[in-house]
Design a protein around this motif. Structure first.
Motif, PDB file in Angstrom:
ATOM      1  N   HIS A 272       0.828  -1.204   0.000  1.00  0.00           N
ATOM      2  CA  HIS A 272       0.000   0.000   0.000  1.00  0.00           C
ATOM      3  C   HIS A 272       0.865   1.259   0.000  1.00  0.00           C
ATOM      4  O   HIS A 272       0.415   2.324  -0.413  1.00  0.00           O
ATOM      5  CB  HIS A 272      -0.979  -0.010   1.172  1.00  0.00           C
ATOM      6  N   ALA A 273       2.095   1.135   0.474  1.00  0.00           N
ATOM      7  CA  ALA A 273       2.971   2.310   0.504  1.00  0.00           C
ATOM      8  C   ALA A 273       3.345   2.752  -0.912  1.00  0.00           C
ATOM      9  O   ALA A 273       3.341   3.948  -1.209  1.00  0.00           O
ATOM     10  CB  ALA A 273       4.227   2.007   1.315  1.00  0.00           C
ATOM     11  N   THR A 274       3.654   1.774  -1.791  1.00  0.00           N
ATOM     12  CA  THR A 274       4.132   2.150  -3.119  1.00  0.00           C
ATOM     13  C   THR A 274       3.039   2.148  -4.178  1.00  0.00           C
ATOM     14  O   THR A 274       3.069   2.968  -5.087  1.00  0.00           O
ATOM     15  CB  THR A 274       5.212   1.166  -3.618  1.00  0.00           C
ATOM     16  N   GLY A 275       2.117   1.190  -4.073  1.00  0.00           N
ATOM     17  CA  GLY A 275       1.083   1.064  -5.104  1.00  0.00           C
ATOM     18  C   GLY A 275       1.588   0.407  -6.379  1.00  0.00           C
ATOM     19  O   GLY A 275       0.863   0.344  -7.373  1.00  0.00           O
ATOM     20  N   ASN A 276       2.833  -0.084  -6.372  1.00  0.00           N
ATOM     21  CA  ASN A 276       3.433  -0.649  -7.576  1.00  0.00           C
ATOM     22  C   ASN A 276       4.302  -1.839  -7.185  1.00  0.00           C
ATOM     23  O   ASN A 276       5.251  -1.689  -6.400  1.00  0.00           O
ATOM     24  CB  ASN A 276       4.296   0.441  -8.236  1.00  0.00           C
ATOM     25  N   TRP A 277       3.980  -3.015  -7.755  1.00  0.00           N
ATOM     26  CA  TRP A 277       4.685  -4.242  -7.325  1.00  0.00           C
ATOM     27  C   TRP A 277       6.193  -4.144  -7.502  1.00  0.00           C
ATOM     28  O   TRP A 277       6.951  -4.764  -6.764  1.00  0.00           O
ATOM     29  CB  TRP A 277       4.128  -5.476  -8.063  1.00  0.00           C
ATOM     30  N   GLU A 278       6.635  -3.348  -8.486  1.00  0.00           N
ATOM     31  CA  GLU A 278       8.079  -3.303  -8.775  1.00  0.00           C
ATOM     32  C   GLU A 278       8.897  -2.712  -7.619  1.00  0.00           C
ATOM     33  O   GLU A 278      10.097  -2.900  -7.550  1.00  0.00           O
ATOM     34  CB  GLU A 278       8.337  -2.484 -10.035  1.00  0.00           C
ATOM     35  N   TRP A 279       8.232  -1.953  -6.758  1.00  0.00           N
ATOM     36  CA  TRP A 279       8.972  -1.294  -5.668  1.00  0.00           C
ATOM     37  C   TRP A 279       8.749  -1.970  -4.322  1.00  0.00           C
ATOM     38  O   TRP A 279       9.237  -1.509  -3.291  1.00  0.00           O
ATOM     39  CB  TRP A 279       8.569   0.194  -5.600  1.00  0.00           C
ATOM     40  N   VAL A 280       7.962  -3.047  -4.371  1.00  0.00           N
ATOM     41  CA  VAL A 280       7.615  -3.712  -3.103  1.00  0.00           C
ATOM     42  C   VAL A 280       8.834  -4.434  -2.502  1.00  0.00           C
ATOM     43  O   VAL A 280       9.134  -4.283  -1.311  1.00  0.00           O
ATOM     44  CB  VAL A 280       6.428  -4.688  -3.322  1.00  0.00           C
ATOM     45  N   THR A 281       9.551  -5.187  -3.340  1.00  0.00           N
ATOM     46  CA  THR A 281      10.680  -5.965  -2.810  1.00  0.00           C
ATOM     47  C   THR A 281      11.817  -5.073  -2.290  1.00  0.00           C
ATOM     48  O   THR A 281      12.315  -5.309  -1.182  1.00  0.00           O
ATOM     49  CB  THR A 281      11.159  -6.989  -3.863  1.00  0.00           C
ATOM     50  N   ILE A 297       2.382  -8.220   2.871  1.00  0.00           N
ATOM     51  CA  ILE A 297       2.593  -8.051   1.432  1.00  0.00           C
ATOM     52  C   ILE A 297       1.367  -8.572   0.676  1.00  0.00           C
ATOM     53  O   ILE A 297       0.876  -9.665   0.970  1.00  0.00           O
ATOM     54  CB  ILE A 297       3.813  -8.887   0.964  1.00  0.00           C
ATOM     55  N   GLU A 298       0.945  -7.817  -0.321  1.00  0.00           N
ATOM     56  CA  GLU A 298      -0.161  -8.288  -1.161  1.00  0.00           C
ATOM     57  C   GLU A 298       0.376  -9.147  -2.303  1.00  0.00           C
ATOM     58  O   GLU A 298       1.266  -8.717  -3.049  1.00  0.00           O
ATOM     59  CB  GLU A 298      -0.962  -7.095  -1.696  1.00  0.00           C
ATOM     60  N   VAL A 299      -0.185 -10.360  -2.421  1.00  0.00           N
ATOM     61  CA  VAL A 299       0.183 -11.245  -3.523  1.00  0.00           C
ATOM     62  C   VAL A 299      -1.100 -11.757  -4.175  1.00  0.00           C
ATOM     63  O   VAL A 299      -2.153 -11.834  -3.528  1.00  0.00           O
ATOM     64  CB  VAL A 299       1.034 -12.453  -3.053  1.00  0.00           C
ATOM     65  N   HIS A 300      -0.984 -12.075  -5.432  1.00  0.00           N
ATOM     66  CA  HIS A 300      -2.153 -12.562  -6.180  1.00  0.00           C
ATOM     67  C   HIS A 300      -1.644 -13.502  -7.271  1.00  0.00           C
ATOM     68  O   HIS A 300      -0.638 -13.188  -7.906  1.00  0.00           O
ATOM     69  CB  HIS A 300      -2.889 -11.358  -6.811  1.00  0.00           C
ATOM     70  N   LEU A 314       2.134  -8.747  -5.865  1.00  0.00           N
ATOM     71  CA  LEU A 314       3.209  -9.551  -6.437  1.00  0.00           C
ATOM     72  C   LEU A 314       2.648 -10.877  -6.925  1.00  0.00           C
ATOM     73  O   LEU A 314       1.807 -11.481  -6.245  1.00  0.00           O
ATOM     74  CB  LEU A 314       4.285  -9.839  -5.386  1.00  0.00           C
ATOM     75  N   ARG A 315       3.142 -11.321  -8.081  1.00  0.00           N
ATOM     76  CA  ARG A 315       2.836 -12.683  -8.516  1.00  0.00           C
ATOM     77  C   ARG A 315       3.486 -13.646  -7.538  1.00  0.00           C
ATOM     78  O   ARG A 315       4.459 -13.280  -6.864  1.00  0.00           O
ATOM     79  CB  ARG A 315       3.443 -12.904  -9.902  1.00  0.00           C
ATOM     80  N   LEU A 316       3.001 -14.888  -7.489  1.00  0.00           N
ATOM     81  CA  LEU A 316       3.530 -15.827  -6.499  1.00  0.00           C
ATOM     82  C   LEU A 316       5.023 -16.083  -6.703  1.00  0.00           C
ATOM     83  O   LEU A 316       5.784 -16.155  -5.730  1.00  0.00           O
ATOM     84  CB  LEU A 316       2.737 -17.140  -6.571  1.00  0.00           C
ATOM     85  N   ASP A 317       5.465 -16.191  -7.968  1.00  0.00           N
ATOM     86  CA  ASP A 317       6.902 -16.460  -8.195  1.00  0.00           C
ATOM     87  C   ASP A 317       7.747 -15.258  -7.760  1.00  0.00           C
ATOM     88  O   ASP A 317       8.841 -15.410  -7.236  1.00  0.00           O
ATOM     89  CB  ASP A 317       7.162 -16.836  -9.659  1.00  0.00           C
ATOM     90  N   ARG A 318       7.203 -14.075  -7.941  1.00  0.00           N
ATOM     91  CA  ARG A 318       7.957 -12.881  -7.519  1.00  0.00           C
ATOM     92  C   ARG A 318       7.975 -12.760  -6.002  1.00  0.00           C
ATOM     93  O   ARG A 318       8.951 -12.289  -5.419  1.00  0.00           O
ATOM     94  CB  ARG A 318       7.361 -11.631  -8.160  1.00  0.00           C
ATOM     95  N   PHE A 319       6.904 -13.190  -5.384  1.00  0.00           N
ATOM     96  CA  PHE A 319       6.900 -13.169  -3.921  1.00  0.00           C
ATOM     97  C   PHE A 319       7.939 -14.160  -3.382  1.00  0.00           C
ATOM     98  O   PHE A 319       8.624 -13.883  -2.386  1.00  0.00           O
ATOM     99  CB  PHE A 319       5.508 -13.491  -3.359  1.00  0.00           C
TER     100      PHE A 319
END
Ligand code: PEP
Ligand code: MN
Length: 337
Positions: A272-281, A297-300, A314-319
């Motif tokens: 929720h802080a970034t709003g963009n999966w690329e910056w989550v990790t 962490i939000e994953v789907h 994040l996709r599961l593989d990215r998580f």
């Protein structure tokens, strides 16, 4: 104020102070450390003369606390609070991962996610059944059906569950399923909800309001604690600033600052802080490096099809990659995952 007992103070001396606190119409909060016992005086104790306690047997000193939060404060309770959730300790040496979809959408989405997370060593599954959406036209969550699916996911995988209650009336229902009740950013100062989760007694994940100071977050936690529920975990999830490239601005400084002022565990929500999966990790790594006790962490399984917050999921593989990167950071700061 806090009354610091001498090291080796006798039990009857400690009891004497507790009795005096009660006689004066306050509540005593006892923190028994290895070295010494600290007795917190809860209530509006400003009119009380310090010498009422200072001159008592076994008392080393009396310290006035200027901060408005008491039960949440490290002065009152120097040791870290550890919240046991279904066999996992939150707030201890281990960094705890919470992951899952923004919202429970259907059985397939939830079960696929839950089994994959279980496999990756996650212990706590998130998923909103009651969703606080900015627009009344957006997906509002499955409500009670969502809770049923979460109960099923728990029964099948053994994962603990965190899900949000938006209103006091929802708290009993949510507590039937949840191991942790989430109070969302938009409800951080919903005092009747804080009262309700305080009375319910289930562990609470309290998210920082998007325009709330750390002191306001700690005062919100104080509401829950003052209703007798000490199992509170705080969560920084980004605050509003002038920046527009990110959904919110992750206030990473909240981690060391909160850890200094409070004994409660501190989570970071980089989704929720970034709003963009690329910056989550990258921010998940930063959070653990800064001393966070956990991440949410939000994953789907299919972020492109998500009914809410797909862009930050994040996709599961990215998580799975996030988990390995965070594990390395955790080791570097002498924590485990
Ligand atoms: C959530 O975690 O589902 C959520 C809505 O987050 P926040 O309350 O931080 O916006
Ligand atoms: Mn979300």
């Amino acid at each position: 104020m806090i009354v610091v007992m001498k090291s080796g103070a006798a039990p009857h001396e400690i009891q004497g102070v507790v009795d005096r606190v009660n006689e004066l119409g306050f509540r005593a909060h006892l923190s028994v450390g290895e070295e010494r016992t600290i007795i917190g005086v809860i209530g509006d104790e400003r009119p009380v003369n310090e010498s009422m306690f200072r001159l008592m047997d076994g008392v080393e000193k009396v310290v006035r606390i200027l901060k408005p939060f008491k039960l949440a404060s490290r002065d009152f309770h120097p040791q870290d609070t550890v919240v046991p959730i279904d066999g996992v300790s939150v707030g201890g040496p281990r960094v705890v991962l919470i992951a899952g979809p923004c919202a429970v959408e259907d059985r397939e989405q939830l079960m696929e996610t839950a089994y994959a997370l279980k496999e990756m060593g996650v212990h706590i599954l998130r998923g909103g059944a009651f969703k606080p959406r900015t627009s009344p036209y957006s997906f509002q969550g499955l409500g009670e059906r969502g809770l049923e699916l979460l109960a099923e996911a728990k029964a099948e995988t053994g994962l603990a569950i965190v899900t949000e209650a938006m209103a006091p009336q929802q708290v009993p229902l949510v507590c039937e399923v949840a191991d942790i009740v989430q109070v969302g950013a938009r409800n951080m100062q919903n005092f009747s909800l804080l009262h309700a989760v305080g009375e319910a007694g289930k562990p609470v994940l309290l998210k920082r309001g998007m325009m709330a100071t750390m002191e306001e977050l700690l005062m919100a936690a104080e509401y829950v604690l003052s209703h007798g529920n000490y199992r509170v975990m705080l969560c920084e999830r980004g605050i509003r600033t002038f920046e527009t490239y990110t959904r919110n601005t992750l206030d990473i400084s909240a981690v060391p600052v909160l850890k200094q002022f409070t004994h409660l565990p501190v989570f970071i929500d980089p989704s929720h802080a970034t709003g963009n999966w690329e910056w989550v990790t990258p921010l998940a790594r930063a959070a653990v490096a800064a001393g966070a006790d956990g991440l949410i962490i939000e994953v789907h399984p299919h972020p492109d099809k998500a009914l809410s917050d797909g862009a930050q999921s994040l996709r599961l593989d990215r998580f799975a990659e996030l988990v390995e990167e965070v594990r390395a950071v955790a080791q570097a700061v002498h924590r485990t995952l």
